[in-house]
Write a protein that holds these residues in place. Structure first.
Motif, mmCIF file in Angstrom:
data_model
loop_
_atom_site.group_PDB
_atom_site.id
_atom_site.type_symbol
_atom_site.label_atom_id
_atom_site.label_comp_id
_atom_site.label_asym_id
_atom_site.label_seq_id
_atom_site.Cartn_x
_atom_site.Cartn_y
_atom_site.Cartn_z
ATOM 1 N N GLU A 71 8.451 -0.257 -5.716
ATOM 2 C CA GLU A 71 8.062 -0.641 -3.783
ATOM 3 C C GLU A 71 8.720 1.092 -3.298
ATOM 4 N N ASP A 102 9.712 -7.149 2.925
ATOM 5 C CA ASP A 102 11.116 -6.624 2.200
ATOM 6 C C ASP A 102 12.327 -7.152 2.526
ATOM 7 N N THR A 112 7.071 -3.732 2.263
ATOM 8 C CA THR A 112 7.013 -2.490 1.859
ATOM 9 C C THR A 112 5.686 -2.026 1.063
#
Length: 110
Positions: A77, A97, A103
């Motif tokens: 990520e 996130d 993300t």
């Protein structure tokens, strides 16, 4: 051999603009180079799970395109810090996130 994003996806990312920023990835021999076009930025860093979320400073290239190379042996990520502000570019894969944002997810198989 180099693997680029399909032309249509790249065109969508460029046209989406996102405040003058566009993003793409080049995958080559176990490494991914992530590019972010941010011509007005003074500093760009990549924050990723592959580096335990320790920022990695990107290098500024021609026409305000910043790049950073990271190992690409597994999925990770990531997001960017652009002049200290979190920025998640338009990406093919993403997830929340936990802080109200998202993300990107890099998958070397994609």
């Amino acid at each position: 051999m180099k693997k680029l994003l399909p032309a249509g996806v790249l065109l969508i990312l460029i046209l989406s603009g996102c405040a003058g920023k566009s993003h793409y990835t080049l995958l080559e021999e176990g490494a991914a180079t992530l590019y972010l076009k941010a011509p007005k930025a003074q500093k760009v860093e990549l924050v990723s799970s592959s580096s335990n979320y320790q920022p990695i400073r990107a290098k500024k290239g021609k026409k305000g395109v910043w790049s950073v190379e990271v190992p690409a042996h597994r999925t990770f990520e990531y997001f960017y810090l652009v002049d200290g502000e979190a920025f998640t570019p338009p990406c093919l894969l993403s997830r929340p996130d936990g802080f109200g944002g998202k993300t990107c997810i890099f998958d070397p198989a994609q």
